[in-house]
Design a protein around this motif. Sequence first.
Motif, mmCIF file in Angstrom:
data_model
loop_
_atom_site.group_PDB
_atom_site.id
_atom_site.type_symbol
_atom_site.label_atom_id
_atom_site.label_comp_id
_atom_site.label_asym_id
_atom_site.label_seq_id
_atom_site.Cartn_x
_atom_site.Cartn_y
_atom_site.Cartn_z
ATOM 1 N N ALA A 1 0.932 -1.180 -0.002
ATOM 2 C CA ALA A 1 -0.064 -0.073 0.009
ATOM 3 C C ALA A 1 0.884 1.247 0.125
ATOM 4 C CB ALA A 1 -1.034 -0.030 1.110
ATOM 5 N N GLU A 2 1.951 1.192 0.929
ATOM 6 C CA GLU A 2 2.816 2.703 0.819
ATOM 7 C C GLU A 2 3.515 2.367 -0.337
ATOM 8 O OE1 GLU A 2 3.111 4.868 2.963
ATOM 9 O OE2 GLU A 2 1.515 3.894 4.053
ATOM 10 N N ALA A 3 4.033 1.269 -1.193
ATOM 11 C CA ALA A 3 4.580 1.442 -2.259
ATOM 12 C C ALA A 3 3.796 2.201 -3.549
ATOM 13 C CB ALA A 3 5.451 0.017 -2.680
ATOM 14 N N SER A 4 2.660 1.905 -3.413
ATOM 15 C CA SER A 4 1.627 2.182 -4.579
ATOM 16 C C SER A 4 1.466 3.841 -4.477
ATOM 17 C CB SER A 4 0.178 1.588 -4.355
ATOM 18 O OG SER A 4 -0.230 2.107 -3.136
ATOM 19 N N LYS A 5 1.700 4.447 -3.402
ATOM 20 C CA LYS A 5 1.823 5.865 -2.886
ATOM 21 C C LYS A 5 2.909 6.573 -3.588
ATOM 22 C CE LYS A 5 -0.825 5.346 1.350
ATOM 23 N NZ LYS A 5 -0.773 5.620 2.615
ATOM 24 N N VAL A 6 4.032 6.041 -3.861
ATOM 25 C CA VAL A 6 5.130 6.508 -4.679
ATOM 26 C C VAL A 6 4.916 7.119 -5.609
ATOM 27 C CG1 VAL A 6 7.557 6.100 -4.902
ATOM 28 C CG2 VAL A 6 6.777 4.886 -2.813
ATOM 29 N N THR A 7 5.428 8.059 -6.112
ATOM 30 C CA THR A 7 5.286 8.801 -7.526
ATOM 31 C C THR A 7 6.762 8.288 -8.088
ATOM 32 O OG1 THR A 7 4.007 10.635 -6.583
ATOM 33 C CG2 THR A 7 5.294 10.820 -8.774
ATOM 34 N N TRP A 8 6.715 7.414 -8.994
ATOM 35 C CA TRP A 8 7.920 6.964 -9.759
ATOM 36 C C TRP A 8 7.951 7.753 -10.851
ATOM 37 C CZ3 TRP A 8 10.258 3.453 -6.951
ATOM 38 C CH2 TRP A 8 9.782 2.744 -5.921
ATOM 39 N N PRO A 9 9.448 8.106 -11.016
ATOM 40 C CA PRO A 9 9.848 8.897 -12.243
ATOM 41 C C PRO A 9 9.504 8.052 -13.517
ATOM 42 C CG PRO A 9 11.855 7.952 -11.332
ATOM 43 C CD PRO A 9 10.614 7.677 -10.261
ATOM 44 N N THR A 10 9.447 9.088 -14.596
ATOM 45 C CA THR A 10 8.964 8.296 -15.776
ATOM 46 C C THR A 10 10.400 8.158 -16.375
ATOM 47 O OG1 THR A 10 9.355 10.492 -16.995
ATOM 48 C CG2 THR A 10 7.189 9.927 -16.174
ATOM 49 N N ARG A 11 10.366 7.258 -17.415
ATOM 50 C CA ARG A 11 11.371 6.812 -18.152
ATOM 51 C C ARG A 11 12.411 8.114 -18.691
ATOM 52 N NH1 ARG A 11 13.236 2.078 -20.017
ATOM 53 N NH2 ARG A 11 14.989 2.151 -21.943
ATOM 54 N N ARG A 12 11.594 8.955 -19.192
ATOM 55 C CA ARG A 12 12.405 10.290 -19.784
ATOM 56 C C ARG A 12 13.187 11.041 -18.463
ATOM 57 N NH1 ARG A 12 11.812 15.644 -20.649
ATOM 58 N NH2 ARG A 12 12.836 16.147 -22.731
ATOM 59 N N GLU A 13 12.587 11.166 -17.306
ATOM 60 C CA GLU A 13 12.873 11.867 -16.330
ATOM 61 C C GLU A 13 14.046 11.056 -15.647
ATOM 62 O OE1 GLU A 13 9.052 13.874 -13.910
ATOM 63 O OE2 GLU A 13 9.694 11.583 -13.769
ATOM 64 N N THR A 14 13.952 9.594 -15.790
ATOM 65 C CA THR A 14 15.275 9.071 -15.329
ATOM 66 C C THR A 14 16.483 9.181 -16.292
ATOM 67 O OG1 THR A 14 13.793 7.292 -14.454
ATOM 68 C CG2 THR A 14 15.892 6.444 -14.674
ATOM 69 N N MET A 15 16.232 9.105 -17.404
ATOM 70 C CA MET A 15 17.396 9.458 -18.582
ATOM 71 C C MET A 15 18.038 10.462 -18.500
ATOM 72 S SD MET A 15 17.502 6.371 -20.001
ATOM 73 C CE MET A 15 18.474 6.393 -21.336
ATOM 74 N N VAL A 16 17.081 11.896 -18.245
ATOM 75 C CA VAL A 16 17.517 13.093 -18.141
ATOM 76 C C VAL A 16 18.426 13.184 -16.929
ATOM 77 C CG1 VAL A 16 16.886 15.474 -17.535
ATOM 78 C CG2 VAL A 16 15.772 14.183 -19.563
ATOM 79 N N THR A 17 18.011 12.935 -15.681
ATOM 80 C CA THR A 17 18.532 12.823 -14.467
ATOM 81 C C THR A 17 19.972 12.139 -14.663
ATOM 82 O OG1 THR A 17 16.487 12.910 -13.312
ATOM 83 C CG2 THR A 17 18.537 12.360 -12.124
ATOM 84 N N THR A 18 19.945 10.762 -15.052
ATOM 85 C CA THR A 18 21.129 10.212 -15.320
ATOM 86 C C THR A 18 22.160 10.934 -16.112
ATOM 87 O OG1 THR A 18 20.034 8.053 -15.114
ATOM 88 C CG2 THR A 18 22.173 7.901 -16.192
ATOM 89 N N GLY A 19 21.798 11.434 -17.395
ATOM 90 C CA GLY A 19 22.474 12.211 -18.167
ATOM 91 C C GLY A 19 23.210 13.463 -17.604
ATOM 92 N N MET A 20 22.457 14.104 -16.686
ATOM 93 C CA MET A 20 22.952 15.309 -15.984
ATOM 94 C C MET A 20 23.942 14.844 -14.835
ATOM 95 S SD MET A 20 19.339 17.521 -15.041
ATOM 96 C CE MET A 20 20.230 18.630 -14.115
#
Length: 63
Positions: free
Chosen positions: A14-33
Amino acid sequence: MSMNPVEFVREVRAEASKVTWPTRRETMVTTGMVFIFVVIAALFFLVSDKVIAFVVQTLLGIS
């Protein structure tokens, strides 16, 4: 407080379902940065090391 393992797993889900997971694009942009900043930091420390080494060698008269 003892908790039933099944109830614990249910609450974790139930708690894990409340987490706002990043999109694939957000993850790629953050990794690139992160990679870009790692390269910038590496270059900064490389230049700093060379400048300090030059200054020390000049002051001590080491060739």
